[in-house]
Design an enzyme around this catalytic site. Sequence first.
Site, PDB file in Angstrom:
ATOM      1  N   ASP A 103      -1.713   5.289   6.020  1.00 50.11           N
ATOM      2  CA  ASP A 103      -0.489   4.505   5.812  1.00 50.11           C
ATOM      3  C   ASP A 103       0.692   5.376   5.375  1.00 50.11           C
ATOM      4  O   ASP A 103       1.753   4.865   5.032  1.00 50.11           O
ATOM      5  CB  ASP A 103      -0.721   3.364   4.819  1.00 50.11           C
ATOM      6  CG  ASP A 103      -1.028   3.845   3.412  1.00 50.11           C
ATOM      7  OD1 ASP A 103      -1.684   4.890   3.277  1.00 50.11           O
ATOM      8  OD2 ASP A 103      -0.633   3.174   2.442  1.00 50.11           O
ATOM      9  N   ASP A 114       1.511   7.349   2.808  1.00 45.98           N
ATOM     10  CA  ASP A 114       2.104   7.440   1.471  1.00 45.98           C
ATOM     11  C   ASP A 114       1.574   8.642   0.699  1.00 45.98           C
ATOM     12  O   ASP A 114       2.016   8.911  -0.409  1.00 45.98           O
ATOM     13  CB  ASP A 114       1.927   6.146   0.665  1.00 45.98           C
ATOM     14  CG  ASP A 114       0.482   5.811   0.366  1.00 45.98           C
ATOM     15  OD1 ASP A 114      -0.427   6.504   0.864  1.00 45.98           O
ATOM     16  OD2 ASP A 114       0.248   4.835  -0.382  1.00 45.98           O
ATOM     17  N   ASP A 140      -2.242  10.362   5.192  1.00 44.13           N
ATOM     18  CA  ASP A 140      -3.323   9.386   5.270  1.00 44.13           C
ATOM     19  C   ASP A 140      -2.897   8.264   6.219  1.00 44.13           C
ATOM     20  O   ASP A 140      -1.785   8.286   6.753  1.00 44.13           O
ATOM     21  CB  ASP A 140      -3.692   8.878   3.875  1.00 44.13           C
ATOM     22  CG  ASP A 140      -2.556   8.165   3.165  1.00 44.13           C
ATOM     23  OD1 ASP A 140      -1.389   8.350   3.578  1.00 44.13           O
ATOM     24  OD2 ASP A 140      -2.807   7.431   2.195  1.00 44.13           O
ATOM     25  N   SER A 175      -5.366   2.272   3.060  1.00 42.94           N
ATOM     26  CA  SER A 175      -4.955   3.618   2.670  1.00 42.94           C
ATOM     27  C   SER A 175      -5.954   4.660   3.159  1.00 42.94           C
ATOM     28  O   SER A 175      -6.179   4.791   4.350  1.00 42.94           O
ATOM     29  CB  SER A 175      -4.747   3.663   1.157  1.00 42.94           C
ATOM     30  OG  SER A 175      -4.106   4.838   0.758  1.00 42.94           O
TER      31      SER A 175
END
Length: 464
Positions: A253, A255, A251, A106
């Site tokens: 990833d 999400d 970010d 993340s």
Amino acid sequence: MTLIKSISGIRGTIGGHVSDGLNPVSTAQFTAAYAAFIRKHSGKARPLIVVGRDARISGIMVNRIVTGTLLGMGCDVIDIGLATTPTTEMAVTGKEADGGIILTASHNPKQWNALKLLNGRGEFLSDADGKEILRLAEHEDFDFAEVDEMGTLLSEESYLDDHIQAVLALPAVDVEAIRRANFRVAFDSVNSVGGIALPALFKALGVDHVTALNAEPTGHFAHNPEPLPEHLVDICSAIGTSQVDVGFVVDPDVDRLAIIDERGTFFGEEYTLVAVADYLLSLNGGGNTVSNLSSTRALRDVTERHGGSYTAAAVGEVNVVTKMKETGALIGGEGNGGVIYPELHYGRDALVGIALFLSLLAKSGKKVSELRATYPDYYMSKQRVDLPQGVDTEALLSRLAREYQDKGTINLIDGVKIDLPTQWVHVRRSNTEPIIRIYTEAPSSEEAQALADEFKATLLSYLD
């Protein structure tokens, strides 16, 4: 080197001794435990697992170990390659798989990677399920498949188009209004999978004027990957000197979603969810919302303005999702820019966040800065205290709660949350790092900072 095992997965730094960090040994052990768990709970001899990853430098190495271990455990694997976290979550249900593993740390820097574990609904595991996997891994309570029973690696394919089409099919996403608005947008995807996903989304939405920063998915992050104001100087500067209507930052990833207004000013990651919720509540004629204890009071205010009910959950996506299901929430998420829209799926999703925000922006006729001015003004301070090894965090937080019990309303479901008449402070141990987080909110940035400084000094005094 660091290795953190939690109910949500395993996270660590790459490299070092075999007993440290996220290395091939710890990765294989944890993957095997997860496969054993899925095999048991699915009741299938050959469960199907989806694997996706962000663009981290270590991603290929970790991917090969994870997919190889899953095959060795007798699981069939669909490797969708470079993929956002929400895309992988949706692929689990779209492919009717029994689980999924997302390879991403993340917002953590490039030396980190992690295995995020999903159930057959494409959602993060419950506390009980996570603890069972931790037990299986610790005791190495699993058996590998015989050679004739090994799994099969299915043809690699992207699930991004399916994800985007599902976003566009949502009634609340007004593609025609977005096209007519002829927006000029900029984005910063910090050299990860957002550089693949966001251009495809903008094209599908009919947004033709796109300025890309750090879009090549090399894994060499151009700046700290957490989408906070101090890390976003370049995109704010680029927008402030050009004719861009809105900027989006994700970010690694994808999400979490941060928004920049047309002046190059940070919209406030806390207000991503507030704005999207306000839009959906207005379309729906009200509804319930959920965010975590560390999120802004502005969501509560906006929800109640529409006649709905707001509920706070413990920090962690799985906790927010659980509370959303309990309350039948229309929209929920986390104040770090995480939007969870159950109409699409129960997971934080920056792609649906962008589509809903652009729909709101197009239909409102307002500039982003004008839109922000319609929401209650709160200011937050987010600080941290690094923990020396061996510190008893529970004793630390218990002492804090005792000393402040007469100064405000205390909530102990996740660390210590103290609600004051015009302010609040939330002190808790991070789920992903060896630190204590201190979040405060107040009517001014000075008050929020002063409150955070007070509690940080108190905690540091405990460590002396």
